[in-house]
Design an enzyme around this catalytic site. Structure first.
Site: not given
Length: 235
Positions: A9-11
């Protein structure tokens, strides 16, 4: 067949594909069950997809385990590996991989899908730039509708940045609160160990030790009650 599950995931919330950690894990588990694959490990990265998987902390570990176990890499969606065709092609030289949403697709087929997806993204980006340039020209020529659209877009972008800033600030605040509570916990337990049995008496105990709340105030019965609820302790 052995597979190594890889999630990105990016965050800490959801990734830019809309798939969060739990959703990706569900796709992977379901694909493994349906195809009789044995999951021999799982690795999770919270990192931008702009990095090649071998340059990501957990991604590198996943590739190493694939080699050790003679396993294939398994992801929920192709863009969890990368949005770059170059990265996908380089990965093909290191290991075979599977995509849970396309379990029967071969590695070469997945490379073609990645190329088509990248081409589509480039087309969309190009059309967007051209549309914005045209809109800006109309605005510069005095078109009131175009001016309003430009203003609306600028406000939306500013709002998006503001939301991101607020989210980051809230995340940092929670980290600070958690760290403060962890430091207070042993003192709270010590007060309770001394058989104090009212919120006020515990507040007095903590205050006598020179301790303060996360906001720098003296402890009150209400603050003690919240703290005890956070630690799931009682008299």
């Amino acid at each position: 067949m052995k597979v190594v599950a890889y999630i990105r995931v990016s965050t800490k919330g959801q990734g830019d594909s809309g798939l969060g950690l739990d959703a990706q894990r569900d796709y992977i588990t379901r694909a493994a069950d349906q195809n009789g694959w044995e999951i021999v490990g799982e690795f999770v990265d919270v990192v931008s997809g702009k990095l090649a998987i071998e340059d990501r902390p957990e991604g590198a570990k996943a590739l190493t385990l694939c080699k050790e176990q003679k396993a294939q890499l398994l992801v929920a969606k192709l863009d969890r590996l990368s949005r770059s065709v170059h990265h996908i092609a380089r990965l093909m030289e290191q290991t075979e991989f599977k995509v849970a949403t396309m379990p029967q697709a071969k590695t070469f087929e997945l490379h073609l899908f990645a190329a088509l997806a990248q081409q589509e993204r480039e087309f969309i980006a190009s059309r967007t730039r051209e549309a914005l340039a045209s809109l800006q020209k109309r605005a510069d020529d005095g078109d009131a509708v175009a001016v309003q659209k430009i203003n609306n877009r600028s406000q939306a972008l500013a709002k998006g940045r503001a939301v991101a800033d607020i989210t980051a600030a809230n995340d940092q605040r929670m980290k600070n609160v958690n760290a403060h509570q962890a430091a207070i916990q042993p003192h709270l337990l010590a007060c309770l160990y001394n058989k104090l049995n009212t919120f006020q008496s515990v507040a007095d105990c903590l205050n006598t030790k020179g301790l303060r709340t996360a906001r720098g105030s003296e402890f009150t019965p209400t603050a003690v009650r919240r703290l005890m609820l956070a630690f799931n302790v009682s008299f």
